[in-house]
Design a protein around this motif. Sequence first.
Motif, PDB file in Angstrom:
ATOM      1  N   SER A  84       0.827  -1.215   0.000  1.00 53.05           N
ATOM      2  CA  SER A  84       0.000   0.000   0.000  1.00 53.05           C
ATOM      3  C   SER A  84       0.856   1.258   0.000  1.00 53.05           C
ATOM      4  O   SER A  84       0.480   2.278  -0.579  1.00 53.05           O
ATOM      5  CB  SER A  84      -0.936   0.020   1.218  1.00 53.05           C
ATOM      6  N   TYR A 532      -6.559  -3.916  -5.719  1.00 51.95           N
ATOM      7  CA  TYR A 532      -7.222  -3.916  -4.415  1.00 51.95           C
ATOM      8  C   TYR A 532      -8.471  -4.798  -4.414  1.00 51.95           C
ATOM      9  O   TYR A 532      -8.842  -5.359  -3.378  1.00 51.95           O
ATOM     10  CB  TYR A 532      -7.552  -2.484  -3.978  1.00 51.95           C
ATOM     11  N   TRP A 536      -8.107  -7.863  -1.842  1.00 54.01           N
ATOM     12  CA  TRP A 536      -8.722  -7.143  -0.720  1.00 54.01           C
ATOM     13  C   TRP A 536      -8.466  -7.875   0.604  1.00 54.01           C
ATOM     14  O   TRP A 536      -8.088  -7.291   1.605  1.00 54.01           O
ATOM     15  CB  TRP A 536     -10.214  -6.974  -0.956  1.00 54.01           C
TER      16      TRP A 536
END
Length: 536
Positions: A84, A532, A536
Amino acid sequence: MSNTGLQSLDYIVFFIYLIGVSAYGYWIYKKKSSKEVSSTDYFLAEGSLTFWAIGASIIASNISAEHFIGMSGSGFAIGLAISSYEWMAAASLIVVALFILPVYLKNKIYTMPQFLRERYNPTVATIMAVFWLLLYVFVNLTSILYLGALALEVTAGIDFQYAIVGLGLFAIVITIGGMKVIGYTDVVQVVVLILGGLATTYLALDLVSQHFNRPGIFNALGLLREQADSHFHMILPKDHPFYKDLPGLTVIIGAMWINNLAYFGCNQYIIQRSLGASLPTARKGILFAALLKLLIPIIVVIPGIAAFVLYQNGMFQQEMLAGNVVKPDHAYPVLLNLLPAGLKGMAFAALTAAIVASLAGKANSISTIFTLDIYKQYIAPHATERQLVRVGRYTIYVAMAIGILIAPQLRALDQAYQFIQEYSSFITPGVFAIFILGMFWKRTTSSAALAAALLTIPLSTAGKFLVPEVPFLDRMGYIFLMLCGVIVGISLADPKGKNNPKGLDIESSMFRPGKSFAIGSVLICGVLAALYTIFW
């Protein structure tokens, strides 16, 4: 660790890189140097950098030993979620190029203190200039030297002291030629960085496929997902042991944005590459950097996850331990030491390229701020362009000498990188609040900005020690909102703020993206959305 140290072929490959970068830098210096010495040309390479040089230079300055060693270690411990920091940085770079960069270029801003001086007053600018210099020299430059030398000691067996001096001297050679030399040599550094990193990734995946007797790189990627499914989730739940490092949705809709926008948009060290170019060229350069950001987890996080899978299945049992404790930061060096001769030299060159490029970029920013915001403003206001360039070079020598002397002292810290990251980021909420409101709210006053500058460190310190259970990124977000409230409150209370003469004139036309930039941005955001969604 087996096969520790470099072999003859590795040294040959490494010295080809070393001589090649130095020679290319000298050629660029001679080819693009002009008879008329200009400080803006020296510090910013005004109008000389192409978009690919700007983008490569941003990445080369950003990526250093902490990515190869630290982020790979986080891949071992946490998994893909640590990506991230890279993938959200790609989105942040697009925002910087679209909304923040045009403000700098429209107002002919060359340094971050200059922006504060013109938008607010000399007091705010000088306070921040001095703080940035202290932070860059005594924290950032020394930490890059320390972590870089530590990485070279672990991976190649080079003496720690020699590694510090060698890295510092090599960085000086690259830096004294100015931003043009840094920008174009960074292109070579990024190529070496990516190729060397991919070599280690290939080895890691090949080891996984061999261990499970399922040949093929794509089979290896599938095996990683099968064997370490918990390492392939981008959003961590609250009960996850590393939730405090990556607090759930904060990484995509919370304070990760503040962290990244402040770093890429209000940081001399990064944004400087773009300030000497035209808006279209600078935007394309930043977009290119965003594209490269998508690739970084492949060369640093995937090897860490591969090392975790191999460790869980009986490999590297001794190499990953320090005493009886598993050390995730050993993951990348362990893999590097398994590379065959020649490829290990390339990976070693990649690590060195990442370190030296970061050192050169940081040293150039130190030189720029001191020369233009301290020396020219307060010591020699009438200095000639030639004098400014000379002072800039002397500043590089002094800063690097200080870094070389102080870096060995960081060995006393148990967690040097984490300590430095958290405490140097105490200023981030205040810096971003001052910059973003100063750009887009005309009424923001100098007294409000000064209050935020003075409050950011005390509030960050209080937050860390009074509510230690709050994740660091969340705490940064809360403090940012508090400081925005302080700025708005003080500004509204000042009747002179209604017609603030320091307010910037913003035109909507400044923020219109070109067609190619818009298409590239949509594609990058589409890739991020897919990543994403899948992980996830």
